[in-house]
Motif scaffolding. Sequence first.
Motif, PDB file in Angstrom:
ATOM      1  N   PRO A   8      55.823 -50.585  52.434  1.00 57.94           N
ATOM      2  CA  PRO A   8      56.221 -51.307  53.920  1.00 57.94           C
ATOM      3  C   PRO A   8      55.479 -50.170  54.783  1.00 57.94           C
ATOM      4  N   THR A   9      55.428 -50.519  56.034  1.00 56.31           N
ATOM      5  CA  THR A   9      54.273 -49.638  57.108  1.00 56.31           C
ATOM      6  C   THR A   9      55.660 -50.242  58.624  1.00 56.31           C
ATOM      7  N   THR A  10      55.090 -49.093  59.013  1.00 58.32           N
ATOM      8  CA  THR A  10      55.832 -48.786  60.701  1.00 58.32           C
ATOM      9  C   THR A  10      56.081 -50.777  61.249  1.00 58.32           C
ATOM     10  N   TRP A  11      55.088 -51.676  60.498  1.00 60.81           N
ATOM     11  CA  TRP A  11      55.178 -52.811  61.564  1.00 60.81           C
ATOM     12  C   TRP A  11      56.545 -53.834  61.456  1.00 60.81           C
ATOM     13  N   ALA A  12      56.776 -52.918  59.808  1.00 62.77           N
ATOM     14  CA  ALA A  12      58.211 -53.807  58.955  1.00 62.77           C
ATOM     15  C   ALA A  12      59.306 -52.964  60.003  1.00 62.77           C
TER      16      ALA A  12
END
Length: 985
Positions: A519-523
Motif C-alpha cells: 500500500p502506498t501513500t495514496w492509501a
Amino acid sequence: MLIKRTERQARHGRLTAALAEQSNGRLDRRTFLRRSGLAAGGLATLGAFQLGSVRKAEAGPPPPAGAAVTIRKNICTHCSVGCTVIAEVINGVWTGQEPGWDSPINRGSHCAKGAATRELVHGDRRLRYPMKMVNGQWTRISWDTAINEIGDKLMAIREKSGPDSVYWLGSAKFTNEGAYLNRKFAAFWGTNNSDHQARICHSTTVAGVANTWGYGAMTNSYTDIRNSKTMIIMGGNPAEAHPVSLQHVLEGKEAQRANMIVIDPRMTRTAAHATEYVRIRSGTDIPVIYGMLHHIFKNGWEDKQFIEQRVYGMDDIRKEVAKWTPEEVERVSGVPGAQLERVAKMFATEKPSTLIWCMGATQHTVGTANVRAFCIALLATGNVGAAGTGANIFRGHTNVQGATDLGLDIVTLPLYYGLAEGAWKHWGRVWEVEYDWLASRFTQTTAADGKVVKMMETPGIPSTRWFDATLMAKDQVSQSDNIKAMFIMGHGGNTVTRMPEAAKGVAKLDLLVVADPVPTTWAVLAERKDNTYLLPIATSYETSGSRTSSNRAIQWGEQIVKPIFESKDDLEVMYLLAKKLGLADRMFKNIKVENNMPVAEDILREINRGGFSTGYCGQSPERLKAHMKNQAKFDMLTQRAPKDLPEIGGDYYGLPWPCWGTPEFRHPGTPLLYNTNLSIKEGGGTFRARFGVEREETLPDGTKRKVSLLGNGYYSKDSEIKDGYPEFTLGVLKKLGWDGDLTPQELATIQRINPANPDAVSWSLDLSGGIQRVAITHGCVPYGNGKARANAFGLPDAIPVHREPIYTPRPDLVAKYPTLPDARQFRVPNIGFSVQKAAVDKGVAKDFPLILSSGRLVEYEGGGEETRSNKWLAELQQDMFIEINPADAAARGIKDGAWVWVTGAESGSKARMKALVTERVGKGVTWCPFHFAGWFQGVDQRKNYPKGTDPIVLGESVNVLTTYGYDPVTGMQEPKATLCQVRAA
C-alpha cells in the motif's frame, strides 16, 4: 558484502554442504516463510516499536538437501543502470541471490538496494489480497469482486463524466510489455490522461534533448564514460542514486586521468570524488552553462567545423551568451568567473568530454531549457556522436526509459508517435482496429473560440497536476469534466509537489484504485471512507518481460518465482479489467492469453511490428533471451559480442535502440547515438532530420532567407549520400532509384498503408520495414541526416533563457529574469507568473529565507514504500531529516540530531523531522531526501494502513513543503529550488 568470482564458487560449495546436512523433504512456500521469520510475528509487530528500536534483521536457515537449485536471471527493480540479479530457486522459493557476475553492466556489483532486493518478494509488509475500504475500515475481498465492482464504478463515471474523467497513472516499474499494454488500455478507454514517473523526473530531458537533435534519450552508455577525458556531472549524484554506475565513472577517471567536475548546490558523495567541485545556487544552471560558453567563445575553443556541418542556430546562442559576463554569472549563480573559465577550458579542449545529469537539472520550471543548454554546450564543443562524449542521462527507475518509450506519456502514443491522426492510424493498423472505432472512444469539446477540439489529439493532464484537475472549477479544466477517478499502478503518492493540495484531491475522488505490491501513500493520505480499493500486484521479480536501461539497452528478465499470496501480474490485471469493460477481444486480438495471462513475448512482438520510429523493431524476445544467456561473451567497454558467435554475433548488448528493421534483418543495435564513425549497419548514425528540410529566417533589415536544416558535408561511414538528406519515404527511394530494392511483399504493404499516395509513406509508418532496410543497405539512416538545433524554434524559449524560480531567495533578480507569463497548458492554467509576483510583493523570501532542495539516498528508492518496507534497508536509515548548514543551525539554536519543524512557503505547510547539521550544504541552503512518507504535517499515519502492511520506517514527505512551479513544455514540477524556514521543535 561484495565478493569476488572465485569466492562465489566457495560460497556455492558451502551452500551445497549446508543443503546436504538438512533432512530430505520438500520445502514448500509456507515452510520457507515460517523458517525465515516472515509468518505471523517477527517483523509483523515492528510497527509498535519506536524508530530507534529497529532490531537487526536475521536470515532463516538453508533449505533441506536433495532439492534441485534452479538459477534464474532478472533485472534489479531499482534505478535504471540495469544490473542483473541472479536468483537461486528451490521448489518455487527464492532462496539465494547474487549479482550478475557476467553482466557487462554491473559485473558482479550491487548497491545496498540491489543486495537486499530479494526481500521485496518475501517481505512481510506486502499486500496479500485485494481490499476495499468500507465505512473507513479496510476489508478483504476477492479478485472477482474487486474487478467487477471497479469495472462497474468506472463505467458509471464514464457514462456521467466522460472517459477523460478517469486518470490512468502507470509506472516505470512495469516491464516494457506492461507499459505498452497500459498505454494501449488508456487508448481503448478513450483518454490521453495516461502518465508515469518520467513526468516528475526526466520529461524535461526527453523534451529538451529530442528538440535538439532528434531522440530524447541518453546518447552513449554507462561503460562508455570510461572513454571520457573530461566529465561534468551536473544535477546528479550517482554515488547514491546510481551507485553501480560510479564504478565506470571512477575507473574511467583513473584510467584516463580524466577531469571529473561536479557542479551542484550540495557537496555530495559524488562531489567528494571530483577533481573540481563547483557550488552553484539551485536554479541557476543556465547562467553557469552560459558562463562556460562565454569563455569558450571568447577563447575560440568551440569546434567550428562541427558547428558548421552539424548545428543550426549557434549564432543565436552567441548573442545570448554575450549577456552573461563572468561578473553577471557570479552575481546570479555565485560561481567565480576564474573557476568557470578553468572548467570551460577542460570541457572544450581536453576531449572527449561528456555531460552527465539527473533530476537536479530537470526538476525546475526551466527544466527543458536547462537540458537544452546542456545539449548546446555539447554541440558547441563537438562532444556528441563519438566514444567518450555525449549526454549521459541517468534515469531513476528500473524501466523509466522503457515506460516512456512505450508511450506512458500524455503527449504520445507508443514509441513517440505523437497524437496526430496519422499516429493513431498507424497504431490502429498495428492493432488491427478500425480508426473510426478508436475515435469513437474519445469525446470532443468546444473551445472558447467555438472550434471543435478532438480530445483524441489533445495532450492529457500531467501527473503533477491531476489534483488541480480534481479541485478546480469545472470550467477551468479543458475537458468534459473534472478528474473523478484514479487508477494507479505502481506509482507512489508522495512524489508530487504541493502534497497538502494533493491530499484534498485524493479526498475528493469518486473512486481510487491502487494496484501495487505494497500500500502506498495514496492509501493513507486522505481520510477516505469508501470507494478505495487496494489490489496486490506482483513485484518485478514475479514477472517476465523486457526492461530498457538508461543507455537504451533492452534486457529480458525471467520470472524468478510465481506471484506470492494472492498477487497478480500487471498484465493479468489489465486483461481482467479489459474483459470486464468489453475491450479484451480488440486489445488482445494478436496477443495470446493463457489462463487470463497475456503472453509477454507476444506483446513484445506487437511492439516490434509498430515500433519503427524509435527502432524498437529488431529486438525480438528470442534475440533478447540469447543476450541474457550469453552475457559473458559481450565486451564490457564496447558492449559488443564477437562477430563469429552464433545467435549474438556482432550484437551490442541489449540491442540498444534504434535497432533497425525486422528481427530477421539482425541490426546489432546502436550503442552510441549519432556516431558517424560507424556505418548504419554497424550501429552508426547522424542527427535526425525531424525538424524539416529548411527554415525561413527574417534578417535585421526585414528581408527573408531560407536556411537548410540538413547536414552540411557530413555523413556516416559508408553512406552513399555524401551530404545531408531528408527522412526516407517511398517517394525519396524513387528519386534515388532505390525503390527497386524493395521486395514485392514490402511494396504491397506500403501500398496498403496509403493506397491514394503510397509515395508519402515514410520509414516510420512502413510496417514491412522495407524502407528502413533499403536505406540502411545504401548506408543511410532512415530518419535522415540533419542538423541539431541550438535554436529550437517552436519551444516557449527557443534560445534557453534564465528564469528565476517561482519562490526565489533573490527577489531582486525577478524583474530582469521573470518566469514566463501565465498560460493554459495541458488542459489547466499555469499561473506561475502570478504566484512569483505575489511572492515578491509579499516578501515571502524574508519569512522563508532558506533554499529547500531534495534528492536521493543510497538506501531507499523513489517514494520509498517498497524499500522502507525492506527490513535489510530499513535499519540503515530510520529517520527523515533535513540537512542544514552549521551557521544557519546555530542562528536557530538547532543541534545535530534534534527534532525540528520545517515550514513551507505555501498552504501553511509544515513537517517534523530531524536536523543533520553539515557543511555539505552552504549557508542559506537546506536539503532533504524524498523517499519518506507515512507522516503528514506532524501526524503519524501508521494507523491508516491495512493491518500488517505499514512500512517499517515512516517519515514526513519533503513534498509536503514543496511549492507551485511547472515547466511549460512538460508540466515538470520544481522541487529543487523552493524556500522554507526551519525552527527547533
